[in-house]
Design an enzyme around this catalytic site. Structure first.
Site, PDB file in Angstrom:
ATOM      1  N   ASN A  51      72.883  52.858  65.864  1.00 26.42           N
ATOM      2  CA  ASN A  51      73.485  51.597  66.274  1.00 26.42           C
ATOM      3  C   ASN A  51      72.803  51.002  67.499  1.00 26.42           C
ATOM      4  O   ASN A  51      73.305  50.062  68.080  1.00 26.42           O
ATOM      5  CB  ASN A  51      74.986  51.817  66.557  1.00 26.42           C
ATOM      6  CG  ASN A  51      75.664  50.595  67.115  1.00 26.42           C
ATOM      7  OD1 ASN A  51      75.679  49.549  66.488  1.00 26.42           O
ATOM      8  ND2 ASN A  51      76.220  50.702  68.313  1.00 26.42           N
ATOM      9  N   TYR A  67      63.896  39.669  67.172  1.00 27.02           N
ATOM     10  CA  TYR A  67      65.096  40.422  66.803  1.00 27.02           C
ATOM     11  C   TYR A  67      65.242  40.555  65.290  1.00 27.02           C
ATOM     12  O   TYR A  67      65.344  41.653  64.752  1.00 27.02           O
ATOM     13  CB  TYR A  67      66.321  39.753  67.412  1.00 27.02           C
ATOM     14  CG  TYR A  67      67.621  40.480  67.158  1.00 27.02           C
ATOM     15  CD1 TYR A  67      67.833  41.764  67.647  1.00 27.02           C
ATOM     16  CD2 TYR A  67      68.647  39.876  66.440  1.00 27.02           C
ATOM     17  CE1 TYR A  67      69.027  42.432  67.423  1.00 27.02           C
ATOM     18  CE2 TYR A  67      69.846  40.530  66.218  1.00 27.02           C
ATOM     19  CZ  TYR A  67      70.030  41.812  66.707  1.00 27.02           C
ATOM     20  OH  TYR A  67      71.215  42.468  66.476  1.00 27.02           O
ATOM     21  N   LYS A 119      64.431  43.926  62.929  1.00 27.26           N
ATOM     22  CA  LYS A 119      65.517  44.458  62.103  1.00 27.26           C
ATOM     23  C   LYS A 119      65.146  44.440  60.625  1.00 27.26           C
ATOM     24  O   LYS A 119      65.535  45.343  59.863  1.00 27.26           O
ATOM     25  CB  LYS A 119      66.797  43.656  62.340  1.00 27.26           C
ATOM     26  CG  LYS A 119      67.403  43.839  63.713  1.00 27.26           C
ATOM     27  CD  LYS A 119      67.949  45.248  63.919  1.00 27.26           C
ATOM     28  CE  LYS A 119      68.818  45.321  65.162  1.00 27.26           C
ATOM     29  NZ  LYS A 119      69.347  46.673  65.396  1.00 27.26           N
TER      30      LYS A 119
END
Length: 253
Positions: free
Chosen positions: A91, A154, A158
């Protein structure tokens, strides 16, 4: 619903606040023992104390995920403390750093920690009698290019993580280890990025909220329940999937 997680041994990174904290809480309520880490000691200790009140074992380690050499030691020590590992939930996230260092930061805080964590946890998960499970917490920003994603590191980093998780799922499936991804849309919680946007840039916040058919941003516990389900024996035939938890935010088939 009993998810069959009583006594499971679970690692959750970034578990002192927000989504990670909620994930650890749901696992604890299901009876799983936990190893959690975060960068700051005080909120980590508070989380551990609250989790332990459910009656489960909690191992903690304060570390910076950009210290990639510290991650394997954390996994090894967690496995020793818990007597093995059955579930890994990754996470960690560096968020959206300003240019020009955003790409290097994304590589160091998002991509490489997942790589190092899965490398370290792999032998334990492959040896799990329950059947090992990995859940990557990603983002809807990896699945579209409009705001709040945009041409920044970002979402791109991801997206690379999603690819790697899907590849691991196919590589590890014959060995009984499942790998899945959960991609939250915008999620709001005290002290989080979307709360700051609501206060500091209300027009932007409202423009995003207005695109969510459910009429609001998500809550950490809503993401957490999806993560725990995918990690559990209730999802034993689910691997290589990316579950989007976004209230209908993404416009896609």
């Amino acid at each position: 619903m009993d998810l069959g997680l009583s006594g499971a041994r679970v690692v959750v990174t970034g578990a002192s606040r927000g989504i990670g904290r909620a994930i650890a809480q749901v696992f604890a309520e299901e009876g799983a023992d936990l190893a959690i880490c975060a960068r700051t000691r005080r909120p980590l200790d508070q989380a551990a104390q609250e989790l332990a009140e459910t009656g489960v074992k909690v191992f903690t380690r304060d570390l910076d995920v950009t210290d990639h050499t510290a991650l394997p030691s954390f996994v090894d020590d967690a496995a020793e403390a818990l007597g093995g590992l059955d579930v890994l939930v990754s996470n960690v996230s560096g968020g959206s750093a300003p240019a020009p260092d955003q790409w290097e930061r994304g590589f160091n805080t998002d991509l490489m920690p997942f790589v190092r964590l899965t490398e370290a946890a792999g032998p334990y998960l492959l040896g799990s009698e329950r059947g090992g499970s990995v859940v990557l917490v990603s983002t809807t920003s990896a699945l579209h290019v409009t705001r709040p994603a945009g041409a920044r590191s970002y979402g791109a980093v991801k997206a690379a993580l999603n690819h790697h998780a899907s590849s691991l799922a196919r590589e590890w499936a014959p060995e009984g280890v499942r790998v899945n991804t959960v991609s939250p849309g915008p999620v709001e919680f005290p002290g989080g990025g979307w709360e700051r946007r609501r206060e500091n840039d209300p027009d932007f916040y409202e423009s995003i909220r207005a695109r969510i058919p459910s009429g609001r941003l998500g809550r950490p516990e809503e993401v957490a329940r999806s993560v725990v389900f995918l990690a559990s024996p209730a999802a034993t035939f689910v691997t290589g999937q990316n579950l989007v938890v976004d209230g209908g935010f993404l416009d896609r088939v």
